[in-house]
Motif scaffolding. Structure first.
Motif, short mmCIF file in Angstrom:
data_model
loop_
_atom_site.label_atom_id
_atom_site.label_comp_id
_atom_site.label_asym_id
_atom_site.label_seq_id
_atom_site.Cartn_x
_atom_site.Cartn_y
_atom_site.Cartn_z
N GLY A 36 0.69 -1.10 -0.03
CA GLY A 36 -0.04 0.11 -0.13
C GLY A 36 0.70 1.16 -0.03
O GLY A 36 1.85 1.50 0.64
N ARG A 37 0.56 2.35 -0.62
CA ARG A 37 1.26 3.45 -0.82
C ARG A 37 1.05 4.27 0.54
O ARG A 37 0.23 3.95 1.20
CB ARG A 37 0.44 4.53 -1.96
CG ARG A 37 0.67 3.79 -3.30
CD ARG A 37 -0.11 4.56 -4.40
NE ARG A 37 0.58 5.79 -4.58
CZ ARG A 37 -0.09 6.94 -5.09
NH1 ARG A 37 -1.24 6.58 -5.75
NH2 ARG A 37 0.47 8.02 -5.25
N PRO A 39 0.90 8.04 2.70
CA PRO A 39 -0.02 7.21 3.35
C PRO A 39 -1.44 7.17 3.03
O PRO A 39 -1.90 8.38 2.11
CB PRO A 39 0.11 7.77 4.73
CG PRO A 39 0.37 9.17 4.55
CD PRO A 39 1.35 9.29 3.20
N HIS A 40 -2.53 6.75 3.45
CA HIS A 40 -3.84 6.77 3.10
C HIS A 40 -4.64 7.09 4.04
O HIS A 40 -4.44 6.81 5.56
CB HIS A 40 -4.46 5.49 2.25
CG HIS A 40 -3.78 5.49 0.94
ND1 HIS A 40 -4.05 6.26 -0.30
CD2 HIS A 40 -3.07 4.41 0.31
CE1 HIS A 40 -3.54 5.87 -1.12
NE2 HIS A 40 -2.86 4.71 -1.16
N GLN A 41 -5.98 7.56 3.95
CA GLN A 41 -6.79 7.93 5.24
C GLN A 41 -7.02 6.43 5.78
O GLN A 41 -7.50 6.76 6.59
CB GLN A 41 -7.98 8.43 4.51
CG GLN A 41 -8.86 7.94 3.58
CD GLN A 41 -10.07 8.58 3.10
OE1 GLN A 41 -10.11 9.80 3.46
NE2 GLN A 41 -11.01 8.14 2.34
N ASP A 42 -6.95 5.51 5.01
CA ASP A 42 -7.25 4.12 5.64
C ASP A 42 -6.13 3.53 6.36
O ASP A 42 -6.12 2.32 6.66
CB ASP A 42 -7.93 3.31 4.71
CG ASP A 42 -7.10 2.81 3.55
OD1 ASP A 42 -6.06 3.46 3.27
OD2 ASP A 42 -7.42 2.06 2.80
N GLY A 43 -5.02 4.11 6.17
CA GLY A 43 -3.57 3.58 6.74
C GLY A 43 -3.56 3.68 8.42
O GLY A 43 -4.25 4.26 8.98
N ILE A 51 1.06 2.10 6.72
CA ILE A 51 0.68 1.10 5.99
C ILE A 51 -0.86 1.12 5.49
O ILE A 51 -1.54 1.45 6.37
CB ILE A 51 1.40 -0.20 6.33
CG1 ILE A 51 0.39 -0.62 7.71
CG2 ILE A 51 2.71 -0.40 6.35
CD1 ILE A 51 0.91 -1.93 8.19
N SER A 52 -1.07 0.51 4.39
CA SER A 52 -2.64 0.46 4.17
C SER A 52 -3.23 -0.57 5.28
O SER A 52 -2.65 -1.43 5.63
CB SER A 52 -2.76 0.00 2.60
OG SER A 52 -2.31 -1.44 2.80
N TYR A 53 -4.46 -0.33 4.99
CA TYR A 53 -5.38 -1.24 6.13
C TYR A 53 -5.26 -2.87 5.62
O TYR A 53 -5.01 -3.79 6.42
CB TYR A 53 -6.74 -0.80 6.00
CG TYR A 53 -7.74 -1.77 6.59
CD1 TYR A 53 -8.21 -1.95 7.93
CD2 TYR A 53 -8.55 -2.70 5.89
CE1 TYR A 53 -8.86 -2.59 8.69
CE2 TYR A 53 -9.52 -3.52 6.56
CZ TYR A 53 -9.44 -3.69 8.00
OH TYR A 53 -10.33 -4.18 8.49
N LYS A 54 -5.19 -2.66 4.24
CA LYS A 54 -4.95 -4.39 3.84
C LYS A 54 -3.87 -4.96 4.21
O LYS A 54 -3.61 -5.99 4.56
CB LYS A 54 -5.05 -4.18 2.33
CG LYS A 54 -5.33 -5.56 1.60
CD LYS A 54 -5.50 -5.48 -0.06
CE LYS A 54 -5.60 -6.67 -0.66
NZ LYS A 54 -5.78 -6.59 -2.01
N ASP A 55 -2.79 -4.13 4.00
CA ASP A 55 -1.39 -4.61 4.29
C ASP A 55 -1.31 -5.13 5.96
O ASP A 55 -0.83 -6.02 6.44
CB ASP A 55 -0.45 -3.56 3.96
CG ASP A 55 0.07 -3.68 2.80
OD1 ASP A 55 -0.21 -4.54 1.97
OD2 ASP A 55 0.46 -2.78 2.17
#
Length: 240
Positions: A36-37, A39-43, A51-55
């Motif tokens: 995941g890139r 950062p994201h708002q879901d990080g 890190i991303s939520y998925k990771d």
């Protein structure tokens, strides 16, 4: 036990919860976690790294499996993210600590686990790089450099250029050329710098088995002591 497998590309289905805290798993590149890139708002933050939520979910799953997961980098990794994690010495070599049981084995480092000494050397050239986006799905750091080679030479000198195992993502040209027809391409055309470096190391060191992924093939080449590995899972006794 030491388990060895090939590219997982972020898919954890290959790992079964039969492993213990004394077990180690080596992935020969294209681990793909974290991807995941930044950062994201879901990080979320893991050891200071967004890190991303998925990771994050995948890393939680790996934590529950308890074994220590080790990987050399492939060509499909988020190198900007990988290189931002804490660097630490571990069993004689340098690693990036993704979390306590997930470690990136840095290029040219030599490690000792129990009775087994091994060289880690990741990297490869992406055949599909022209269809990927720089900094999003492709990174320039994917191929090895002369600095990586010199690091390997320095560390191998400590063990008199003898290791039990080599874990790489791509392979020396000496392993690939006999299978050019099967591969469907000339591995030395449009040469991968990592292949060149591994070919140089091939001539300088002694090893018992050389494991590599990248080609999504399972094959044992006893003549060359080369193990092409994809979704097989080899097991070795560490002698600890």
């Amino acid at each position: 036990m030491l388990y060895i497998t090939g590219d997982i590309h972020g898919d954890l289905m290959r790992f079964l919860p039969i492993m213990t805290e004394q077990d180690y798993v080596v992935v020969c590149g294209d681990f793909g976690i974290p991807w995941g890139r930044l950062p994201h708002q879901d990080g979320r933050v893991l050891q200071g790294q967004p890190i991303s939520y998925k990771d994050g979910k995948k890393l939680k799953q790996l934590a529950k499996l308890k074994a220590t997961f080790l990987f050399v980098d492939g060509n499909h990794e988020n190198f900007d993210l990988l290189e931002s994690f804490e660097e630490r010495e571990w069993h004689g070599g340098r690693v990036h600590v993704i979390q306590e049981n997930v470690l990136h084995l840095m290029r040219g480092e030599v490690f000792t686990l129990g009775d087994i000494t091994f060289l880690a050397f990741g990297g490869a050239k992406s055949a599909d790089r022209y269809w990927r986006q720089t900094g999003i799905s492709w990174w320039e750091q994917e191929t090895a450099t002369d600095q990586d080679y010199q690091n390997a030479v320095k560390n191998l000198a400590r063990v008199h250029n003898k290791v039990d195992l080599v874990f790489s993502h791509t392979a020396p040209g000496h392993f690939l050329m006999p299978y050019m027809e099967e591969l469907g391409f000339n591995p030395l055309a449009g040469l991968d710098p990592t292949v060149t470096i591994l070919s140089r190391l091939y001539q300088q060191i002694q090893w018992k088995w050389w494991y590599f992924g990248h080609f999504h093939i399972n094959k044992v080449d006893k003549l060359r002591k080369a193990r092409w590995i994809y979704d097989d899972m080899d097991e070795l006794d560490l002698g600890i």
